[in-house]
Design a protein around this motif. Sequence first.
Motif, short mmCIF file in Angstrom:
data_model
loop_
_atom_site.label_atom_id
_atom_site.label_comp_id
_atom_site.label_asym_id
_atom_site.label_seq_id
_atom_site.Cartn_x
_atom_site.Cartn_y
_atom_site.Cartn_z
N ALA A 127 -8.97 3.97 -4.75
CA ALA A 127 -9.86 4.47 -6.38
C ALA A 127 -11.05 5.69 -5.33
CB ALA A 127 -11.00 2.68 -5.97
N GLU A 128 -11.66 5.68 -4.25
CA GLU A 128 -12.08 7.02 -3.97
C GLU A 128 -11.00 8.27 -4.12
OE1 GLU A 128 -15.08 5.92 -2.05
OE2 GLU A 128 -15.76 8.51 -1.62
N LEU A 129 -9.96 8.08 -4.12
CA LEU A 129 -8.30 9.56 -2.97
C LEU A 129 -8.54 9.90 -4.65
CD1 LEU A 129 -6.54 11.09 -1.97
CD2 LEU A 129 -4.98 9.03 -2.07
N ILE A 130 -8.45 8.51 -5.89
CA ILE A 130 -8.12 8.91 -7.04
C ILE A 130 -8.98 9.70 -8.11
CG2 ILE A 130 -7.21 8.02 -9.31
CD1 ILE A 130 -6.13 6.09 -7.80
N ALA A 131 -10.28 9.30 -7.39
CA ALA A 131 -10.96 9.83 -8.32
C ALA A 131 -11.49 11.72 -7.33
CB ALA A 131 -12.88 9.04 -8.27
N TRP A 132 -11.58 11.67 -6.70
CA TRP A 132 -11.60 13.37 -6.04
C TRP A 132 -10.54 13.98 -6.42
CZ3 TRP A 132 -15.92 14.70 -4.13
CH2 TRP A 132 -16.54 13.98 -3.41
N VAL A 133 -8.99 13.66 -6.50
CA VAL A 133 -8.16 14.24 -7.49
C VAL A 133 -8.99 14.28 -8.29
CG1 VAL A 133 -5.50 13.63 -8.03
CG2 VAL A 133 -6.45 13.52 -5.55
N ALA A 134 -8.99 13.65 -8.89
CA ALA A 134 -9.51 13.48 -10.64
C ALA A 134 -10.83 14.77 -11.14
CB ALA A 134 -9.95 12.25 -10.85
N ALA A 135 -11.71 15.09 -10.01
CA ALA A 135 -12.85 15.23 -10.18
C ALA A 135 -11.68 17.34 -10.10
CB ALA A 135 -13.39 15.79 -9.34
N ALA A 136 -11.18 16.95 -8.91
CA ALA A 136 -10.60 18.19 -8.15
C ALA A 136 -9.51 19.16 -9.68
CB ALA A 136 -10.27 18.24 -7.08
N THR A 137 -8.59 18.11 -10.23
CA THR A 137 -7.36 18.22 -11.23
C THR A 137 -9.01 19.12 -11.93
OG1 THR A 137 -6.56 17.08 -10.16
CG2 THR A 137 -6.25 17.79 -12.89
N MET A 138 -9.64 18.46 -11.90
CA MET A 138 -10.22 18.76 -13.93
C MET A 138 -11.18 20.48 -14.27
SD MET A 138 -12.93 15.84 -14.53
CE MET A 138 -12.61 14.43 -13.54
N ILE A 139 -11.69 20.13 -12.38
CA ILE A 139 -12.85 21.58 -11.80
C ILE A 139 -11.62 22.53 -11.77
CG2 ILE A 139 -14.63 22.71 -11.29
CD1 ILE A 139 -15.99 19.89 -10.98
N LEU A 140 -11.20 22.25 -11.04
CA LEU A 140 -9.77 23.37 -10.62
C LEU A 140 -8.71 23.92 -12.16
CD1 LEU A 140 -8.97 22.39 -7.58
CD2 LEU A 140 -10.18 24.85 -8.18
N MET B 109 0.58 -1.12 -0.34
CA MET B 109 -0.44 0.02 0.04
C MET B 109 0.90 1.23 -0.26
SD MET B 109 -3.36 0.42 -0.45
CE MET B 109 -3.18 2.36 -0.60
N THR B 110 1.72 1.05 1.10
CA THR B 110 2.84 2.51 1.04
C THR B 110 3.38 1.82 -0.57
OG1 THR B 110 3.40 1.28 3.14
CG2 THR B 110 4.55 3.32 2.62
N LEU B 111 3.54 1.82 -0.95
CA LEU B 111 4.00 1.92 -1.63
C LEU B 111 3.77 2.43 -3.11
CD1 LEU B 111 6.55 -1.43 -3.35
CD2 LEU B 111 7.29 0.90 -2.78
N ALA B 112 2.42 1.42 -3.41
CA ALA B 112 1.24 2.42 -4.63
C ALA B 112 1.11 3.90 -4.16
CB ALA B 112 -0.42 1.82 -4.36
N MET B 113 1.06 3.74 -2.75
CA MET B 113 1.07 5.20 -2.92
C MET B 113 1.48 6.07 -3.17
SD MET B 113 -2.16 6.43 -1.67
CE MET B 113 -1.73 8.20 -0.75
N LEU B 114 2.92 6.02 -2.29
CA LEU B 114 4.22 6.44 -2.68
C LEU B 114 4.52 6.75 -4.50
CD1 LEU B 114 7.24 5.25 -1.15
CD2 LEU B 114 6.47 7.37 -0.79
N TYR B 115 4.63 5.75 -5.22
CA TYR B 115 4.18 5.92 -7.12
C TYR B 115 3.38 7.02 -7.29
CZ TYR B 115 7.19 2.45 -7.11
OH TYR B 115 9.10 1.95 -7.89
N PHE B 116 1.74 6.75 -6.87
CA PHE B 116 1.10 7.53 -7.06
C PHE B 116 1.46 9.19 -6.81
CE2 PHE B 116 -3.25 10.33 -5.87
CZ PHE B 116 -4.00 9.80 -7.01
N PHE B 117 2.20 8.93 -5.35
CA PHE B 117 2.26 10.62 -5.11
C PHE B 117 3.12 11.18 -6.49
CE2 PHE B 117 4.21 14.03 -3.06
CZ PHE B 117 3.62 14.82 -2.93
#
Lengths: 519, 139
Positions: free
Chosen positions: A294-307, A228-236
Amino acid sequence: MAGMAGKAVDISGAMVTGPVDPADWLVIAPVVIPVVFGALLLMFRKETREHAAVAIIGLLLLVAADAALLAHVLARGHVVMTMGRWLPPFGISFTADALGATLALTAGVVALVAGFYSIRDIGNTGRRYGFYPFFLLMMAGVSGSFLTGDIFNLYVWFEVLLISSFGLLILGSEHEQIDGATKYAFLNLVATTLFLIATGYLYGIFGTLNMADIARKASAVGPTAPIMTLAMLYFFAFAMKAAAFPVNFWLPASYHTPRVVVSALFAGLLTKVGIYALLRTQVMLFPAQRDIIAELIAWVAAATMILGALGALAQSDIRRMMGFIVVSGIGVMLAGLALASQLGLSATIFYAVHSMLVMTALYILAGLMSERAGSHVLHDMGGLYRAYPFMTAIALVLFLAVAGLPPFSGLWPKVFVVKAALDVGAWWLAFSVLLSGILTTIALARVFALAFWRDGATAAVEDLKPLRLGYVVLVALVVPVVWIGVDPEPLLSLSGKAAADLLDPARYIGAVFPEGGGS
Amino acid sequence: MRTIIFRTVAPNLTSLMVLFSIFVLLRGHNEPGGGFIGGLIAASAFAIYGIACGVSPVRRALWFHPMAIAGFGLLLAALSGVLSLFQGVPFLTGLWAEPHLFGVPVAVSTPMVFDIGVYLVVVGSITSIALALEERDYD
């Protein structure tokens, strides 16, 4: 080896003993060609007159190699070559699947078109500063990122393209450029450092860097390993590279400073490399962990596209505005990643191809607009429609395409993302895609109203370069945009295939380890 | 830094260091050494020469522009990998030949060519940076 001439050593356990299919060389050609041409250009740095011609020959070969690779991948499946005859996972593998080959080909085409535009845009000073060597070496980094099958090697290609992009960014060493480059360099170095830390950590957990091997082992280990740590680090790290909210601020701060063709290349290619790396790590390597975030990515996605779209609305400098539109598009691609269904991923890949073409074209268009209007601030522009009707037509196509309106290439991926979101009941994600589309439309309608429709004086034509090459380049990018919009079926089946391969890495693993061998 | 002692010693020191860097480069295949460290030694040799005698004598002595040397090194390294195309083995596979020069067997290999490429890239790029930094002070 020379010292072992007398002794017979059995190397079949460590090295490939059979002959290599010459067609497998296609997977390494998109890296070797730009490196060789970049090196040649570096050697003859002072012969600036021939630079553009040599670079374009190199880029033509690159596109040919990319196209042949994609055809080969589609006809025969994954292409794998492990460097130095070592067996994977010991050697560094290059693995081309439909995803990597498609993006590499699109990147090659965009680079070729930008290469032609650079004849007009890059003067003798830029050439003496080494525009073309940097350009070719950056393409080596981009192609290498898309085609490598080794996660540390991916890091190396990221560095190659990053260092070359620093060089391109400060071409001319103006005050504003250094300012933008500092932000760009610092934040990108933070991201690559995180990437490197994550990779070191990954090696500690799995003892391998080969992506196929990691995918195999990640699904085998239980919840004991801190994946999980790995996946988060890569995601960030990769979200930072891709300019996702809230780590997107480096992009609009730096993309408006360099030469037009440089911003066009960056906007077209670099963020998409981040998206590609996200797809590769989150979907293929750590799918179970991706499901959790997935939910975190979805919120990041929504924020990125609208902002991103709101940022575009707030800008008056047209090139800064384009930077925010790039960011907004990243949000749509992240939405597909968050859904990670067959449809969502294929929309992401489709959108990446569309975004490479359209963003490059938009930056070139913005460059031409500011040149002809005599300013890049929206308040001072005007009268472009009356003076340049053809440019207006191209602008209209590109604006509609990037806003996701029919009948152009931006429509389909957005339709699929919305459908994929509604399939899982994420109505708010679908809503943000539509909202960001509307906001982008308003932002671009503002450009259209102010720069094109409004009456105003354009710059005097006498001391400007002719537009012909600019138009040819823009048409070369607009044709695929229209074509994809009218007939999306070929690209749709291609991105569907790429998404299916990502979701089920068995074919990828099987291509790297044909007998299921390895450690 | 331009004392008479330093200026007299520097050219000899430089030539010794370049010689040593080539020795380090060539022993690098099986023992400590190699193109990168060899290149650094050679680059520091040129830097010393530059500090003692000024940048233009170094540029004259090098004949080629340092960045051109780096470009040639990169080309050499890339082409050493391409050579394996003609042998039907993957990119960057080590290929060996052992021709006899004056009756002595000399092991020539693509890893060595690659290492020479690395050496030239390091010499070229580091010298280029060092000379650019020194130019501000002396010329």
